[in-house]
Design a protein around this motif. Structure first.
Motif, short mmCIF file in Angstrom:
data_model
loop_
_atom_site.label_atom_id
_atom_site.label_comp_id
_atom_site.label_asym_id
_atom_site.label_seq_id
_atom_site.Cartn_x
_atom_site.Cartn_y
_atom_site.Cartn_z
N PHE A 157 0.84 -1.20 0.00
CA PHE A 157 0.00 0.00 0.00
C PHE A 157 0.88 1.25 0.00
CE2 PHE A 157 -2.48 3.30 2.19
CZ PHE A 157 -3.63 3.32 1.40
N LEU A 158 1.91 1.25 0.84
CA LEU A 158 2.83 2.40 0.89
C LEU A 158 3.52 2.58 -0.45
CD1 LEU A 158 4.41 4.63 2.32
CD2 LEU A 158 5.96 2.87 3.23
N ALA A 159 3.93 1.48 -1.08
CA ALA A 159 4.62 1.57 -2.37
C ALA A 159 3.70 2.16 -3.44
CB ALA A 159 5.11 0.18 -2.80
N VAL A 160 2.46 1.68 -3.50
CA VAL A 160 1.52 2.16 -4.53
C VAL A 160 1.13 3.61 -4.28
CG1 VAL A 160 -0.79 1.86 -5.51
CG2 VAL A 160 0.62 -0.15 -5.00
N VAL A 161 0.77 3.94 -3.04
CA VAL A 161 0.37 5.31 -2.71
C VAL A 161 1.54 6.27 -2.87
CG1 VAL A 161 -0.44 6.84 -0.87
CG2 VAL A 161 -1.49 4.59 -1.18
N LEU A 308 14.13 13.94 -4.58
CA LEU A 308 14.62 13.13 -3.47
C LEU A 308 13.90 13.50 -2.18
CD1 LEU A 308 16.78 11.01 -2.61
CD2 LEU A 308 18.24 12.94 -1.97
N ALA A 309 13.69 14.81 -1.97
CA ALA A 309 13.00 15.28 -0.77
C ALA A 309 11.55 14.80 -0.75
CB ALA A 309 13.04 16.80 -0.70
N VAL A 310 10.88 14.84 -1.91
CA VAL A 310 9.49 14.36 -1.98
C VAL A 310 9.45 12.86 -1.68
CG1 VAL A 310 7.54 13.96 -3.53
CG2 VAL A 310 8.74 16.15 -3.57
N PHE A 311 10.35 12.09 -2.30
CA PHE A 311 10.42 10.64 -2.07
C PHE A 311 10.63 10.34 -0.59
CE2 PHE A 311 13.52 7.15 -1.42
CZ PHE A 311 12.72 6.07 -1.74
N PHE A 312 11.60 11.00 0.03
CA PHE A 312 11.91 10.77 1.44
C PHE A 312 10.73 11.13 2.32
CE2 PHE A 312 13.41 12.12 5.59
CZ PHE A 312 14.23 11.06 5.96
N SER A 313 10.12 12.28 2.07
CA SER A 313 9.01 12.75 2.89
C SER A 313 7.82 11.82 2.81
CB SER A 313 8.59 14.16 2.46
OG SER A 313 9.66 15.08 2.58
N VAL A 314 7.47 11.40 1.59
CA VAL A 314 6.32 10.52 1.40
C VAL A 314 6.55 9.19 2.12
CG1 VAL A 314 5.09 9.12 -0.31
CG2 VAL A 314 5.52 11.54 -0.75
N VAL A 315 7.73 8.62 1.95
CA VAL A 315 8.00 7.30 2.53
C VAL A 315 8.09 7.37 4.05
CG1 VAL A 315 9.63 5.36 2.62
CG2 VAL A 315 9.13 6.46 0.44
#
Length: 334
Positions: A157-161, A308-315
């Motif tokens: 779910f985390l991966a898809v969202v 990179l910041a968006v990726f880190f924040s979302v995860v």
């Protein structure tokens, strides 16, 4: 005891191996299993051997299946889908790729260079180190099947969202220009015989074990130390279930570390025994595997700071939310 419980205890939890290691510690090393030294040695021997046995068998099986889906074929399959469906398939693909976060990046580059949307490639990048079939079995061997399956579901779910959010942000210009020139073109699929697939699977087992054996030994060593040498009061004072900030601390602590999920499992096991909340333990595991500092440094070479910041924040926000949810619903899983 029903047949499933017996099979689970003997095949996955390997109770027989734990008993065997206990006898080895008592009769060969002449240590009392009730002493810290004896209990630590039994923990170390049992967890190390168990993880290597399960890891080798499972990686062989996963690699045999994976031999039917080389990168070009996978890219072609994903290319026929779009939107959330493609992200779900990419996340599911990540479950059958036995890679750590750093090892997943080359495939991420290849998929992105082939023209697959960022939503799809980031769904794969998040899922690959976070969830794999081997980790499901190992989680079940340490905790139980409810926890193992729930971990897979929330990981996917985390991966898809996460991938979908990144895709909606339209940050294609934040990918390094050289990445878009990395497509492998239409490489003919190689016809493999059963012998070839077995050889490939054996090589994958050797390769994976070669990469993770140090992390497994270190992880089991830390787990043994936590389990038998660090007082429960110290751990619960920082990461106890009654501490509202425990999930945040676990997620932050995990980022600077670098380990495969197989190396973090013994630490997770020891923390859980010491009274750390289930969600806190899983948040630590997910942070180590999906957001390790080395993988972020590698990813920075192929994407710009904003992406990179968006990726880190979302995860990281997803991991923290998952941690709190697991802590809240812990009674359901026990």
């Amino acid at each position: 005891m029903d047949a499933f419980t017996w099979l689970n205890n003997q095949l996955f939890k390997m109770v027989w191996l734990n008993d065997l290691m206990g006898k080895l510690v008592e009769n060969v090393f002449s240590l009392d299993l009730n002493s810290r030294s004896g209990a630590s040695l039994q923990f170390f021997l049992f967890d190390t051997i168990k993880i290597f046995i399960l890891l080798s068998v499972l990686i062989f099986m996963i690699s045999y299946i994976q031999s039917y889906f080389p990168p070009e074929r996978t890219k072609n399959i994903l290319g026929h889908f779009s939107g959330v469906t493609a992200s779900i398939l990419a996340a599911l693909l990540g479950t059958v790729t036995p890679f750590c976060s750093c090892s997943s990046i080359p495939l991420f580059i290849g998929f992105t260079g082939s023209g697959l949307p960022l939503a799809v490639t980031f769904s794969f990048l998040i899922s690959s180190p976070l969830v794999d079939l081997a980790s499901v079995i190992l989680l079940a061997s340490i905790f139980n099947w409810r926890i193992a399956f729930a971990y897979v579901i929330v990981g996917l779910f985390l991966a898809v969202v996460g991938g979908t959010i990144i895709g909606k942000a339209h940050l294609e210009d934040q990918v390094a220009s050289f990445v878009y020139g990395k497509s492998n073109g239409d490489i003919p699929e190689e016809k493999l015989t059963r012998k070839d697939r077995i050889a490939f699977s054996v090589e994958q087992v050797k390769d994976v074990v070669k990469k993770v054996w140090v992390y497994i030994l270190v992880g089991v060593g830390i787990g043994a130390a936590i389990h038998n040498w660090i007082p429960e009061s110290i751990i619960t004072a920082i990461l106890g279930q009654d501490k509202w900030y425990s999930v945040l601390v676990a997620a932050i602590i995990g980022v600077p570390m670098y380990a495969d999920i197989f190396g973090t499992l013994p630490i997770a096991e020891a923390l859980a025994v010491k009274g750390v909340g289930l969600g806190t333990v899983l948040a630590f595991m997910m942070s180590v595997t999906a957001l390790s500092l080395p993988s972020l440094i590698m990813l920075k070479q192929v994407v710009k700071t904003k992406l990179l910041a968006v990726f880190f924040s979302v995860v990281v926000l997803g991991i923290i939310l998952i941690g709190y949810l697991f802590n809240f619903f812990t009674p359901f899983f026990m």
